[in-house]
Scaffold this motif. Structure first.
Motif, PDB file in Angstrom:
ATOM      1  N   ASP A   7     -35.945  28.131   8.208  1.00  9.28           N
ATOM      2  CA  ASP A   7     -36.579  28.415   6.914  1.00  9.28           C
ATOM      3  C   ASP A   7     -36.174  27.391   5.858  1.00  9.28           C
ATOM      4  OD1 ASP A   7     -34.097  29.177   5.793  1.00  9.28           O
ATOM      5  OD2 ASP A   7     -34.534  31.321   5.906  1.00  9.28           O
ATOM      6  N   LYS A   8     -36.734  27.516   4.670  1.00 17.14           N
ATOM      7  CA  LYS A   8     -36.498  26.549   3.597  1.00 17.14           C
ATOM      8  C   LYS A   8     -35.049  26.534   3.127  1.00 17.14           C
ATOM      9  CE  LYS A   8     -37.903  29.689  -0.087  1.00 17.14           C
ATOM     10  NZ  LYS A   8     -38.814  29.888  -1.201  1.00 17.14           N
ATOM     11  N   ASN A   9     -34.288  27.581   3.443  1.00 14.07           N
ATOM     12  CA  ASN A   9     -32.871  27.640   3.088  1.00 14.07           C
ATOM     13  C   ASN A   9     -31.962  27.115   4.198  1.00 14.07           C
ATOM     14  OD1 ASN A   9     -33.409  28.877   0.556  1.00 14.07           O
ATOM     15  ND2 ASN A   9     -33.720  30.807   1.634  1.00 14.07           N
ATOM     16  N   GLY A  10     -32.557  26.651   5.295  1.00 15.39           N
ATOM     17  CA  GLY A  10     -31.775  26.119   6.405  1.00 15.39           C
ATOM     18  C   GLY A  10     -31.278  27.158   7.380  1.00 15.39           C
ATOM     19  N   GLY A 108     -33.981  20.532  11.831  1.00 19.23           N
ATOM     20  CA  GLY A 108     -35.413  20.738  12.014  1.00 19.23           C
ATOM     21  C   GLY A 108     -36.002  19.927  13.152  1.00 19.23           C
ATOM     22  N   PHE A 125     -45.668  23.259  10.300  1.00 17.77           N
ATOM     23  CA  PHE A 125     -44.871  22.534   9.326  1.00 17.77           C
ATOM     24  C   PHE A 125     -45.757  22.126   8.160  1.00 17.77           C
ATOM     25  CE2 PHE A 125     -42.736  18.652   7.739  1.00 17.77           C
ATOM     26  CZ  PHE A 125     -41.503  19.197   7.439  1.00 17.77           C
ATOM     27  N   ASN A 126     -45.269  22.342   6.951  1.00 17.55           N
ATOM     28  CA  ASN A 126     -46.015  21.997   5.731  1.00 17.55           C
ATOM     29  C   ASN A 126     -47.434  22.554   5.727  1.00 17.55           C
ATOM     30  OD1 ASN A 126     -43.928  20.656   4.458  1.00 17.55           O
ATOM     31  ND2 ASN A 126     -44.506  18.662   5.282  1.00 17.55           N
TER      32      ASN A 126
END
Length: 138
Positions: A7-10, A108, A125-126
């Motif tokens: 996730d965006k928080n790693g 990632g 992704f994105n």
């Protein structure tokens, strides 16, 4: 079906399912419910999941092994290839079967590898889904 994510928080996560009753023999336990076989996540290093002949995945705790290889510095791709090659080396393959692995690390980076050709996975992704064809031992 196996799913792994960063996730965006790693944070890493994963989930897996089994083929269910259609392929279940009486008394058989597949790799999905066994921690480290069909799925393993270590939020420090990586996550991995498996599909295919569960007995072969169980015998080597395949998903755990891949995450352990990543802990030792291998890329997700290298880790998946080593695990598949270990299965191939330990089986005559007289009756060919499929096992495939998918892995991701904390950076990632993603890897996948299978015994037989034909395994693919979706990479999101994105905001974009992309099908990736896995390499294979044969």
């Amino acid at each position: 079906i196996g799913m792994i994510a960063l996730d965006k928080n790693g944070n890493l996560s994963g989930s897996c399912t089994t083929s269910g009753l259609a392929w279940k023999y009486y008394g058989r336990v597949g790799d999905s419910p066994i921690i480290g076989a069909g799925m393993y996540v270590d939020n420090k290093y990586g996550a991995a999941c498996a599909t295919g002949k569960g007995e072969s995945v169980i015998k080597m705790a395949g998903s755990f092994l891949i995450v352990e290889f990543m802990r030792q510095g291998k890329s997700p791709q290298e880790a998946c290839e080593i695990a598949v090659k270990r299965i191939v080396d330990n089986n005559k393959q007289d009756n060919r079967f499929q096992v495939a692995y998918l892995a991701i690390n904390k950076l990632g980076e993603v890897g996948s590898y299978s015994i037989e050709p034909g395994f693919s996975y979706m990479d999101y992704f994105n905001g974009e889904n992309k099908e990736i064809i896995s390499g294979s031992a044969y």
